[in-house]
Design a protein around this motif. Structure first.
Motif, short mmCIF file in Angstrom:
data_model
loop_
_atom_site.label_atom_id
_atom_site.label_comp_id
_atom_site.label_asym_id
_atom_site.label_seq_id
_atom_site.Cartn_x
_atom_site.Cartn_y
_atom_site.Cartn_z
N GLN A 42 71.30 73.79 34.43
CA GLN A 42 70.54 74.55 33.35
C GLN A 42 70.23 73.04 32.44
OE1 GLN A 42 72.83 77.73 31.85
NE2 GLN A 42 71.05 78.87 32.42
N ARG A 43 71.44 72.23 32.10
CA ARG A 43 71.14 71.14 31.39
C ARG A 43 70.41 70.12 31.89
NH1 ARG A 43 76.42 69.43 31.30
NH2 ARG A 43 76.86 70.99 29.57
N LYS A 44 70.63 69.95 33.12
CA LYS A 44 69.64 68.94 33.92
C LYS A 44 68.22 69.34 34.14
CE LYS A 44 73.14 67.19 37.33
NZ LYS A 44 73.49 67.20 38.68
N ASP A 45 67.92 70.65 34.18
CA ASP A 45 66.70 71.14 34.25
C ASP A 45 66.14 70.95 32.69
OD1 ASP A 45 66.96 72.08 36.71
OD2 ASP A 45 67.33 74.23 36.16
N ARG A 46 66.78 71.06 31.84
CA ARG A 46 66.31 70.77 30.43
C ARG A 46 65.97 69.39 30.18
NH1 ARG A 46 70.45 74.87 28.98
NH2 ARG A 46 71.82 73.11 28.51
N VAL A 47 66.84 68.67 30.47
CA VAL A 47 66.62 67.02 30.38
C VAL A 47 65.48 66.73 31.21
CG1 VAL A 47 67.50 64.58 30.68
CG2 VAL A 47 68.90 66.48 29.47
N ARG A 50 62.20 67.83 29.52
CA ARG A 50 61.92 66.76 28.37
C ARG A 50 61.41 65.55 28.61
NH1 ARG A 50 66.96 66.46 24.90
NH2 ARG A 50 65.74 64.78 23.55
N ILE A 72 73.38 62.53 30.37
CA ILE A 72 72.36 63.73 30.53
C ILE A 72 72.84 64.88 29.59
CG2 ILE A 72 71.86 65.74 32.17
CD1 ILE A 72 72.04 63.94 34.36
N ALA A 73 74.15 64.95 29.27
CA ALA A 73 74.70 65.87 28.15
C ALA A 73 74.47 65.37 26.95
CB ALA A 73 76.41 66.06 28.47
N ASP A 76 70.64 66.16 26.32
CA ASP A 76 70.67 67.87 26.23
C ASP A 76 70.73 68.03 24.72
OD1 ASP A 76 69.73 70.17 26.93
OD2 ASP A 76 72.00 70.52 27.20
N ARG A 77 71.83 67.36 24.07
CA ARG A 77 72.20 67.55 22.68
C ARG A 77 71.17 66.97 21.58
NH1 ARG A 77 77.34 66.13 25.05
NH2 ARG A 77 77.15 64.19 23.90
N THR A 79 67.70 64.31 20.32
CA THR A 79 66.51 63.56 20.82
C THR A 79 66.69 62.23 20.70
OG1 THR A 79 65.59 63.90 18.58
CG2 THR A 79 64.98 65.68 20.32
#
Length: 101
Positions: A42-47, A50, A72-73, A76-77, A79
């Motif tokens: 899910q984190r990879k998908d969000r990044v 973006r 990546i983490a 995700d946290r 910008t």
């Protein structure tokens, strides 16, 4: 043995209703038995999403392949990445995948 014509008409409808209920039941069971989403994916998908706001899909995919899980983490946290290893890794990935160096 004669059967009532009204009864013959109801039988196919009843069988169709039973089949529909069975199908809905199977879908509910299948939906409940699926694995919970993977937080790392899910984190990879969000990044990735973006990055695709700023780069092409191919460039974003290339950048994601270069980034470390920690970077990546961090992306995700926030910008904006603070100066340091995560920013250096991200910058190198952008130069390698997009060019401009």
């Amino acid at each position: 043995m004669t059967t009532d014509p009204a009864r013959r008409r109801r039988r196919p409808r009843a069988m169709g209703a039973v089949a529909a209920v069975a199908l809905v039941g199977a879908l509910v069971v299948a939906g409940c038995s699926s694995d919970p989403p993977d937080p790392v994916q899910q984190r990879k998908d969000r990044v990735q999403a973006r990055l695709e706001d700023s780069f092409s899909q191919a460039q974003a995919t290339c950048i994601m392949k270069v980034l470390k899980p920690e970077t990546i983490a961090a992306l995700d946290r926030t910008t904006t990445l603070p100066k340091g290893d995560d920013l250096d890794v991200y910058s190198a990935a952008v130069v390698a995948c997009v060019g401009g160096g």
